[in-house]
Every structure is written in structure tokens, then in C-alpha cells.
Motif scaffolding. Structure first.
Motif, PDB file in Angstrom:
ATOM      1  N   ALA A  48      78.331  21.854  -0.697  1.00 19.10           N
ATOM      2  CA  ALA A  48      78.630  20.776  -1.639  1.00 19.10           C
ATOM      3  C   ALA A  48      80.098  20.387  -1.550  1.00 19.10           C
ATOM      4  N   VAL A  49      80.359  19.090  -1.714  1.00 18.16           N
ATOM      5  CA  VAL A  49      81.735  18.581  -1.801  1.00 18.16           C
ATOM      6  C   VAL A  49      82.190  18.754  -3.244  1.00 18.16           C
ATOM      7  N   THR A  50      83.315  19.431  -3.444  1.00 16.10           N
ATOM      8  CA  THR A  50      83.840  19.600  -4.812  1.00 16.10           C
ATOM      9  C   THR A  50      85.299  19.136  -4.838  1.00 16.10           C
ATOM     10  N   ASN A  51      85.802  18.892  -6.040  1.00 17.27           N
ATOM     11  CA  ASN A  51      87.200  18.467  -6.247  1.00 17.27           C
ATOM     12  C   ASN A  51      87.565  17.269  -5.369  1.00 17.27           C
ATOM     13  N   TYR A  52      86.634  16.317  -5.273  1.00 21.07           N
ATOM     14  CA  TYR A  52      86.864  15.142  -4.421  1.00 21.07           C
ATOM     15  C   TYR A  52      87.965  14.271  -5.017  1.00 21.07           C
ATOM     16  N   LYS A  53      88.886  13.851  -4.144  1.00 20.22           N
ATOM     17  CA  LYS A  53      90.007  13.035  -4.616  1.00 20.22           C
ATOM     18  C   LYS A  53      90.297  11.971  -3.568  1.00 20.22           C
ATOM     19  N   GLN A  54      90.250  10.708  -3.974  1.00 14.55           N
ATOM     20  CA  GLN A  54      90.612   9.609  -3.068  1.00 14.55           C
ATOM     21  C   GLN A  54      92.132   9.506  -3.110  1.00 14.55           C
ATOM     22  N   VAL A  55      92.797   9.874  -2.013  1.00 17.28           N
ATOM     23  CA  VAL A  55      94.263   9.949  -1.996  1.00 17.28           C
ATOM     24  C   VAL A  55      94.861   8.562  -1.775  1.00 17.28           C
ATOM     25  N   SER A  56      94.224   7.786  -0.923  1.00 20.31           N
ATOM     26  CA  SER A  56      94.708   6.435  -0.627  1.00 20.31           C
ATOM     27  C   SER A  56      93.504   5.625  -0.159  1.00 20.31           C
ATOM     28  N   LYS A  57      93.743   4.459   0.454  1.00 14.28           N
ATOM     29  CA  LYS A  57      92.614   3.608   0.877  1.00 14.28           C
ATOM     30  C   LYS A  57      91.608   4.378   1.734  1.00 14.28           C
ATOM     31  N   THR A  58      92.121   5.128   2.727  1.00 16.32           N
ATOM     32  CA  THR A  58      91.189   5.809   3.640  1.00 16.32           C
ATOM     33  C   THR A  58      91.256   7.327   3.550  1.00 16.32           C
ATOM     34  N   LEU A  59      92.323   7.875   2.970  1.00 20.45           N
ATOM     35  CA  LEU A  59      92.472   9.335   2.936  1.00 20.45           C
ATOM     36  C   LEU A  59      91.752   9.935   1.740  1.00 20.45           C
ATOM     37  N   GLU A  60      91.062  11.035   1.993  1.00 22.19           N
ATOM     38  CA  GLU A  60      90.375  11.726   0.907  1.00 22.19           C
ATOM     39  C   GLU A  60      90.550  13.235   1.068  1.00 22.19           C
ATOM     40  N   GLU A  61      90.613  13.894  -0.072  1.00 29.73           N
ATOM     41  CA  GLU A  61      90.742  15.352  -0.070  1.00 29.73           C
ATOM     42  C   GLU A  61      89.563  15.934  -0.838  1.00 29.73           C
ATOM     43  N   PHE A  62      89.024  17.032  -0.346  1.00 29.97           N
ATOM     44  CA  PHE A  62      87.969  17.710  -1.113  1.00 29.97           C
ATOM     45  C   PHE A  62      87.834  19.149  -0.627  1.00 29.97           C
ATOM     46  N   ASP A  63      87.175  19.954  -1.445  1.00 32.36           N
ATOM     47  CA  ASP A  63      86.845  21.322  -1.045  1.00 32.36           C
ATOM     48  C   ASP A  63      85.358  21.358  -0.698  1.00 32.36           C
ATOM     49  N   VAL A  64      84.989  22.362   0.065  1.00 27.05           N
ATOM     50  CA  VAL A  64      83.584  22.544   0.423  1.00 27.05           C
ATOM     51  C   VAL A  64      83.139  23.889  -0.135  1.00 27.05           C
ATOM     52  N   GLU A  65      82.053  23.873  -0.890  1.00 25.23           N
ATOM     53  CA  GLU A  65      81.566  25.113  -1.494  1.00 25.23           C
ATOM     54  C   GLU A  65      80.087  25.301  -1.190  1.00 25.23           C
ATOM     55  N   GLU A  66      79.705  26.547  -1.005  1.00 22.11           N
ATOM     56  CA  GLU A  66      78.272  26.847  -0.858  1.00 22.11           C
ATOM     57  C   GLU A  66      77.681  26.971  -2.254  1.00 22.11           C
ATOM     58  N   ARG A  67      76.578  26.264  -2.468  1.00 18.19           N
ATOM     59  CA  ARG A  67      75.912  26.300  -3.774  1.00 18.19           C
ATOM     60  C   ARG A  67      74.413  26.515  -3.552  1.00 18.19           C
ATOM     61  N   PRO A  68      73.716  27.097  -4.520  1.00 14.67           N
ATOM     62  CA  PRO A  68      72.260  27.195  -4.373  1.00 14.67           C
ATOM     63  C   PRO A  68      71.661  25.786  -4.372  1.00 14.67           C
ATOM     64  N   SER A  69      70.611  25.568  -3.570  1.00 12.97           N
ATOM     65  CA  SER A  69      70.039  24.223  -3.457  1.00 12.97           C
ATOM     66  C   SER A  69      69.425  23.749  -4.774  1.00 12.97           C
ATOM     67  N   SER A  70      69.125  24.693  -5.661  1.00 12.05           N
ATOM     68  CA  SER A  70      68.557  24.312  -6.969  1.00 12.05           C
ATOM     69  C   SER A  70      69.513  23.408  -7.755  1.00 12.05           C
ATOM     70  N   VAL A  71      70.818  23.523  -7.480  1.00 15.74           N
ATOM     71  CA  VAL A  71      71.817  22.671  -8.156  1.00 15.74           C
ATOM     72  C   VAL A  71      71.510  21.193  -7.881  1.00 15.74           C
ATOM     73  N   LEU A  72      71.128  20.892  -6.624  1.00 14.03           N
ATOM     74  CA  LEU A  72      70.794  19.508  -6.246  1.00 14.03           C
ATOM     75  C   LEU A  72      69.504  19.056  -6.917  1.00 14.03           C
ATOM     76  N   GLU A  73      68.513  19.945  -6.932  1.00  9.37           N
ATOM     77  CA  GLU A  73      67.214  19.583  -7.513  1.00  9.37           C
ATOM     78  C   GLU A  73      67.323  19.316  -9.016  1.00  9.37           C
ATOM     79  N   GLU A  74      68.218  20.066  -9.665  1.00  5.78           N
ATOM     80  CA  GLU A  74      68.422  19.839 -11.103  1.00  5.78           C
ATOM     81  C   GLU A  74      69.078  18.481 -11.341  1.00  5.78           C
ATOM     82  N   LYS A  75      69.960  18.104 -10.417  1.00  5.76           N
ATOM     83  CA  LYS A  75      70.693  16.844 -10.574  1.00  5.76           C
ATOM     84  C   LYS A  75      69.794  15.638 -10.284  1.00  5.76           C
ATOM     85  N   PHE A  76      68.893  15.787  -9.307  1.00  8.79           N
ATOM     86  CA  PHE A  76      68.050  14.664  -8.883  1.00  8.79           C
ATOM     87  C   PHE A  76      66.571  15.041  -8.995  1.00  8.79           C
ATOM     88  N   PRO A  77      65.893  14.600 -10.054  1.00  6.76           N
ATOM     89  CA  PRO A  77      64.491  14.966 -10.258  1.00  6.76           C
ATOM     90  C   PRO A  77      63.575  14.466  -9.138  1.00  6.76           C
TER      91      PRO A  77
END
Length: 439
Positions: A47-76
Motif C-alpha cells: 500500500a502507498v502511505t503518507n502520499y504527498k504531492q511535492v510539486s507538479k510532477t514530484l511525489e513522495e510516499f512510503d510503501v507498506e505491506e498490509r493485509p489484503s483485507s484492508v482493501l476489501e473493507e475499503k471497497f465493497p
């Protein structure tokens, strides 16, 4: 492909990495009623976490391993299928999983990533490494190791040699400078002292690496092109380098890049492959097979690139391609037209190497420019390294190492294609606040 289709989905995405997960999120947000399936072999997704648009094209984010159930809970509307893909039949629009189940799709996106290129297959002492987050994982696996050899010169090798502590590291590089995917020799020289220094965050004294340097210039740490594995002796494995030296070690870590993971999809289908063995995709992320898209490391961008962009198999681009592929798939279903996304106008990447912030913009190493370009450099040892690439008086690329605060200004100068000839070398004069000039 035998058997009955268990269920048909509007959209099927294969792969639980950054590209696949971002594609799922985009599709599920854009068409919440559509039935979406994510087929992924492992129990976790990236999962992409702490996403931050730094400028027009630059972006910063962290990558974390999460259980897939997190996605299923978010999107029925989402079903996660835990299995690898066995085969694909593009004619019947169906996929078979390794556990023998059959699923249909209307639109498919292949985001199966890349697998490590191994120096040698099936040697228990040669470990392939793919993700930078496994650098920490290796720390555990190598807790008993006295010496390791790292082979490779890309981002993962750079991350590893900095992360690994408490054991001797021999770094085998075939190039004249470290990290040549990202850096030229001058930038490499700027970074090398960080390897010998103590890390800022380590409070307790720790055994630092001993780096074996074989080149009189000190720029390459061990020059090597091909390897032979030897046995018998006090170490579990020995490696002979092309400079004639032989080293014994506990493990060899193969960090020599990745190969697009296309295997289960090719048999019986007519995918056009690029020279690097990736699935060719057009400007809408479509492969040569109808209704099949691809994103991330498995694909090769085969549209005509803008003059300031190039594909590099990085997390930034996996996220951008996954997002854009989802957008294109949704647009096709909704009969909307879509332009090539702005993120493909300018190559841009933020990362961290040796605890320095690193920003890469445009043709940062003069890629494809031939002799017709000039470089401006500013370097303060241990603090910052700034390189600008100019072509016909216009800025076309930059490398920023350290807290330079120049990324937004330089991004604007590159995108605006402003003629900088009048400024000459003053452009990098540290006594001039360049942002005041161009804001």
C-alpha cells in the motif's frame, strides 16, 4: 483451458504490488458499482502511505505491506483471490489460477511486476533481492553472517550496502562508479564517504562495514563482470571476480535488476514484447491483446516518449502507471476520451540514498542527448550536490542530493523551457537566491 468459469468480473487485476493496488483503488473509486477482482499470490498487498504531492510532477510516499483485507473493507465491490495465475486465455477472456479455479474478465490489467535476475539459479547461497523493504528483512537473515558479497549497482544494491550492519560487505560493481543507474562519477564520489561514516541515527556503537576497494581511483569498489562459484574451504561459498580476486563469504546477494514477470501470460497468446521482455503498452496502457492492459515493472512504455521522460522501473512509476491504467480502463468502459497523463511529461523521482534526500529530474544523466549538452555542478562536501543538464541553453535535467530546496524551481525551469543562456554559471551561485529570480 478446461473447466467452468466460476465468476466473471468487470475488471480483473493481477498482482498485489504498488501498480496493481493503485489500479484497483482507481477503478473502485471511479466506478464503485463495478465488480473488481484482485488476484494476488501472497496474503499481503503493498500500500502507498503518507502520499504527498511535492510539486507538479514530484511525489513522495512510503510503501507498506498490509493485509489484503484492508482493501476489501475499503471497497465493497472488490474480491481478493489468493492465488497465483497459472494461465491466461485472451480469446475467451479467462484466467486460470494455480489452485485450478477459472475466472472471467471484461477488462484485465496485468501488474505482476518483475522477478530478480539471479547470478545463478538454485544456489542456496545466492539470494535474489527485489524490494528495498527486504533490506531490513535481510538484516535478520544475515544476523549470523560475518561477510556478504553484494553484486549489483542499482537502487537496491545502494540501499543494501547502507542498511546492512554488523558484518563485512564486499560490493561487486562492474561499472566505474557506484549507483550508475542514478549517478555519474562525481555524484558517486560525493556519496562514498557516507559509507564509511557512522549513521546519524545509530546511538549504540556498531561494527561498520569494511569495504574492499580494488580500484586505485577508489571510485569502484570491486570491478567485476562475470562470476564463477567455487567450493571447498572455510566459507560456504566463494566467488571469483573478473579482476582475478577470489572472495569467500556467507551469502552472495544478487541485486542486478529485474526481469518482467510475464511468464504465465504468454503461452497461447500473441502479446507483443519489448526488447527488455516487458509487455508492450501504448499510451493508454493497452497491450497488443484486446481488453488486456498492463502497468508497472511487467510492462514497457512503447508510445513515443516526451523529450524529458524515460521509463525506469521504480515505485514512483509503478504508482503512476497503475493509477493511469485504472483511469484508462474506466474511461474505456464509460466511453470517455483520455489524454496521456501529465506525469509522463517529465521524469521525476524523489528517494533517499545513504540518508541523503535525492531528487532526479528529466534527463538527469544526459540520457540520449549525445555530446550536445553541458553540465553545471555545485558541490559542498558532506552537505549537497547539485548538477544541472543544459541543452541549447535550456535546462533538461537535474540531480539534487541533500536538502537543496531547488526541486520546484528547477522543475519549473525545465517545464517552461526558458532560455538560461544569460545566467551562465550564475545559475548555481550559492549567494544568489535562484527562487527569487524565477518565481
Amino acid at each position: 483451458m478446461a473447466g467452468r468459469v466460476e465468476r466473471t468480473f468487470k475488471f480483473v487485476i493481477v498482482g498485489g504490488g504498488i501498480a496493481g493496488v493503485t489500479c484497483v483503488e482507481q477503478l473502485s473509486s471511479q466506478i464503485p458499482s463495478a465488480e473488481v477482482a484482485l488476484i494476488t499470490a501472497g496474503p499481503h498487498i503493498k500500500a502507498v502511505t503518507n502520499y504527498k504531492q511535492v510539486s507538479k510532477t514530484l511525489e513522495e510516499f512510503d510503501v507498506e505491506e498490509r493485509p489484503s483485507s484492508v482493501l476489501e473493507e475499503k471497497f465493497p465491490n472488490l474480491t481478493v483471490i489468493h492465488s497465483a495465475v497459472q494461465s491466461l486465455d485472451t480469446q475467451s477472456h479467462s484466467l486460470e489460477t494455480t489452485d485450478g479455479r477459472l475466472f472471467g474478465y471484461e477488462k484485465l490489467c496485468i501488474c505482476s511486476g518483475g522477478r530478480p535476475k539471479l547470478l545463478t539459479e538454485e544456489n542456496p547461497y545466492v539470494l535474489g533481492i527485489r524490494d528495498t523493504d527486504s533490506a531490513q528483512e535481510f538484516q535478520k537473515r544475515l544476523s549470523k553472517a560475518k561477510r556478504i558479497i553484494v553484486v549489483g549497482n542499482g537502487g537496491i544494491a545502494l540501499e543494501l550496502v547502507y542498511e546492512v550492519e554488523g558484518c563485512e560487505v564486499i560490493w561487486a560493481v562492474k561499472d566505474k562508479a557506484i549507483g550508475n543507474t542514478f549517478f555519474d562519477a562525481e555524484a558517486a564520489q560525493f556519496l562514498i564517504p557516507s559509507l564509511e561514516a557512522d549513521k546519524p541515527e545509530s546511538a549504540a556503537p556498531c561494527k561498520r562495514h569494511r569495504y574492499t576497494t580494488e580500484e586505485p581511483t577508489g571510485s569502484a569498489l570491486v570491478v567485476s563482470v562475470s562470476f564463477s562459484f567455487l567450493s571447498a574451504g572455510s566459507w560456504p561459498v566463494y566467488i571469483r571476480l573478473t579482476n582475478g580476486k577470489t572472495f569467500g563469504c556467507d551469502f552472495v546477494i544478487s541485486a542486478t535488476g529485474v526481469v518482467p514477470n510475464t511468464e504465465p501470460f504468454l503461452l497461447g497468446n500473441n502479446f507483443a514484447l519489448a526488447d527488455d521482455a516487458g509487455l508492450q503498452v501504448d499510451e493508454h496502457m493497452m497491450t497488443s491483446e484486446p481488453d488486456v492492459y498492463a502497468a508497472g515493472d511487467v510492462c514497457t512504455a512503447c508510445w513515443e516518449h516526451g523529450p524529458l521522460w524515460q521509463q525506469m522501473r521504480l515505485w514512483t512509476q509503478a504508482r503512476q502507471m497503475g493509477w493511469y491504467a485504472g483511469h484508462c480502463m474506466a474511461a474505456r468502459v464509460l466511453s470517455e476520451t483520455i489524454e496521456l497523463d501529465f506525469c509522463f511529461e517529465l521524469f521525476s523521482h524523489i528517494t533517499k540514498f545513504f540518508n541523503y534526500k535525492v531528487v532526479l529530474l528529466g534527463k538527469f544523466n544526459g540520457q540520449g542527448l549525445g555530446p550536445d549538452h553541458e553540465l553545471l555542478l555545485r558541490c559542498t562536501k558532506g552537505l549537497e550536490y547539485v548538477k544541472v543538464v543544459l541543452s541549447a541553453g535550456r535546462m533538461v535535467g537535474a540531480v539534487l542530493i541533500g536538502e537543496t530546496d531547488l526541486e520546484e524551481t528547477f522543475e519549473n525551469l525545465i517545464l517552461n523551457r526558458m532560455d538560461l543562456t544569460p545566467y551562465g554559471e550564475e545559475l548555481l551561485n550559492p549567494d544568489i537566491d535562484i527562487e527569487d529570480y524565477f518565481d
